[in-house]
Design an enzyme around this catalytic site. Structure first.
Site, mmCIF file in Angstrom:
data_model
loop_
_atom_site.group_PDB
_atom_site.id
_atom_site.type_symbol
_atom_site.label_atom_id
_atom_site.label_comp_id
_atom_site.label_asym_id
_atom_site.label_seq_id
_atom_site.Cartn_x
_atom_site.Cartn_y
_atom_site.Cartn_z
ATOM 1 N N SER A 15 51.223 34.956 44.652
ATOM 2 C CA SER A 15 51.071 36.379 44.937
ATOM 3 C C SER A 15 49.911 36.567 45.908
ATOM 4 O O SER A 15 49.066 35.683 46.068
ATOM 5 C CB SER A 15 50.842 37.170 43.650
ATOM 6 O OG SER A 15 49.735 36.657 42.921
ATOM 7 N N GLU A 17 47.003 39.430 47.805
ATOM 8 C CA GLU A 17 46.294 40.707 47.743
ATOM 9 C C GLU A 17 45.973 41.209 49.141
ATOM 10 O O GLU A 17 45.523 40.455 50.000
ATOM 11 C CB GLU A 17 44.987 40.545 46.956
ATOM 12 C CG GLU A 17 44.176 41.838 46.867
ATOM 13 C CD GLU A 17 42.952 41.704 45.985
ATOM 14 O OE1 GLU A 17 43.132 41.437 44.782
ATOM 15 O OE2 GLU A 17 41.821 41.825 46.510
ATOM 16 N N ASP A 109 33.686 48.833 41.933
ATOM 17 C CA ASP A 109 32.296 48.637 42.356
ATOM 18 C C ASP A 109 31.633 49.988 42.615
ATOM 19 O O ASP A 109 32.293 50.944 43.018
ATOM 20 C CB ASP A 109 32.245 47.797 43.636
ATOM 21 C CG ASP A 109 32.779 46.390 43.414
ATOM 22 O OD1 ASP A 109 32.544 45.842 42.317
ATOM 23 O OD2 ASP A 109 33.441 45.863 44.323
ATOM 24 N N PHE A 219 30.662 36.991 50.550
ATOM 25 C CA PHE A 219 31.442 37.163 49.324
ATOM 26 C C PHE A 219 30.805 36.453 48.138
ATOM 27 O O PHE A 219 30.800 36.982 47.023
ATOM 28 C CB PHE A 219 32.865 36.641 49.529
ATOM 29 C CG PHE A 219 33.743 37.565 50.313
ATOM 30 C CD1 PHE A 219 33.322 38.839 50.659
ATOM 31 C CD2 PHE A 219 35.013 37.182 50.705
ATOM 32 C CE1 PHE A 219 34.127 39.704 51.384
ATOM 33 C CE2 PHE A 219 35.832 38.036 51.429
ATOM 34 C CZ PHE A 219 35.378 39.301 51.761
ATOM 35 N N HIS A 269 47.080 33.620 42.721
ATOM 36 C CA HIS A 269 46.917 34.869 43.458
ATOM 37 C C HIS A 269 45.976 34.615 44.634
ATOM 38 O O HIS A 269 44.848 34.155 44.443
ATOM 39 C CB HIS A 269 46.320 35.933 42.534
ATOM 40 C CG HIS A 269 46.329 37.316 43.108
ATOM 41 N ND1 HIS A 269 47.495 38.006 43.364
ATOM 42 C CD2 HIS A 269 45.318 38.157 43.460
ATOM 43 C CE1 HIS A 269 47.202 39.206 43.839
ATOM 44 N NE2 HIS A 269 45.893 39.318 43.926
ATOM 45 N N LYS A 275 45.199 38.804 56.243
ATOM 46 C CA LYS A 275 45.600 37.810 57.249
ATOM 47 C C LYS A 275 46.473 36.767 56.567
ATOM 48 O O LYS A 275 46.136 36.291 55.482
ATOM 49 C CB LYS A 275 44.367 37.156 57.881
ATOM 50 C CG LYS A 275 43.472 38.159 58.618
ATOM 51 C CD LYS A 275 42.236 37.481 59.141
ATOM 52 C CE LYS A 275 41.314 38.482 59.845
ATOM 53 N NZ LYS A 275 40.067 37.870 60.330
#
Length: 290
Positions: A15, A17, A109, A219, A269, A275
């Site tokens: 999957s 995102e 967040d 990140f 996932h 991209k």
């Protein structure tokens, strides 16, 4: 199609995102990306929800278009940030009317410039409260949630974080997807500890192929993920060589996924950052080995 029925170690699904683009051109490009991914038979795709609900309408519209125009199952993210229960009920009603079957429930967040999370008056402070609300409102969604193999950055300990996850699952989650990680040992240890305290829903590993040096630095600071020392040194050597860095990132993620699949995960996932090339290379390599 309820995602909870698609997560199966004997036939794991892949999957992806995405986040809602800000322009019509961006949306067209994203739909083209989905066309490119379609031959890989994704189990589902998910669409994020901006801070404070800033992409609320675009999230709902994009999930609806993906399901209607591509035939790929789509899951909408929804967060507590900036919303009253009445506003959340309206978002959920719109998703249900669009025949969206799956929702990923998150606290969200804090908005930019806000140091800690503060709910609006009458709003929800924790994702577990939102999960409970959705179940009590009797929406017929398959509900997913987030989990953190290395612990959420705001929790005092991994054990505390796991107890919070148990509360979310007990409130009504059908499955959870992990925050990104680069060392599979964190995932396997997390699953073992989760099972030990009675968390029995599928735990889907979340993988982000590294394609940009500065991006991965940002990140990992944000989410607390650890870059293994050897991988960090390799990235440092090729940080100014874009093609070599992508090759390294793809190779590392492919090896991660091969081990995860060999040990019976229910799916993988991918955090794509809108991209597809790196993810396509990884999934194509994995498909070729099955």
């Amino acid at each position: 199609m309820k995602i909870r029925n698609r997560l199966n170690p004997s036939n794991p699904c892949f999957s992806f995102e995405f986040f809602p683009p800000k322009t019509d051109e961006g949306t067209a490009n994203l739909l083209k990306t989905l066309e490119d991914l379609a031959p890989l038979e994704p189990g589902f795709v998910s669409v994020t929800y901006g801070a404070g609900g800033s992409t609320r309408d675009r999230t709902v519209e994009l999930v609806t278009r993906i399901k209607r125009e591509t035939g790929i199952e789509a899951m909408a993210h929804i967060t507590c940030v900036g919303h009253t229960p009445d506003e959340l009920r309206e978002v959920l009603r719109r998703l249900a009317e669009a025949k969206v079957d799956n929702v990923l429930v998150l606290r969200g967040d804090p908005p930019q410039g806000q140091k800690s999370f503060e709910p609006v008056a009458g709003g929800f402070r924790h994702a577990s409260e939102l999960v409970r609300f959705i179940r009590e409102e009797d929406f017929n969604f398959s509900l997913g949630g987030a989990c953190y193999p290395e612990g959420h950055v705001e929790t005092a300990s991994r054990d505390d974080d796991l107890r919070h996850l148990k509360e979310k699952v007990d409130a009504g989650l059908d499955f959870v997807i992990t925050q990104l990680f680069f060392d599979n040992a964190f995932y396997f240890d997390f699953v073992e500890r989760a099972r030990r305290i009675g968390i029995n829903v599928p735990i889907v590993p979340g993988i982000m192929p590294i394609t940009n040096y500065e991006q991965v630095q940002r990140f990992t600071r944000m989410c607390g993920a650890t870059v293994p020392m050897r991988l960090g040194l390799q990235l440092e050597r090729v940080k100014d060589q874009p093609d070599a860095l992508v090759q390294l990132g793809v190779a590392h993620a492919t090896v991660q996924c091969m081990e995860l699949l060999s040990r019976g995960v229910p799916g993988i996932h991918f955090y794509t950052l809108n991209k597809s090339p790196a993810t396509r290379m990884i999934v194509s390599a994995l498909r070729a080995r099955t």
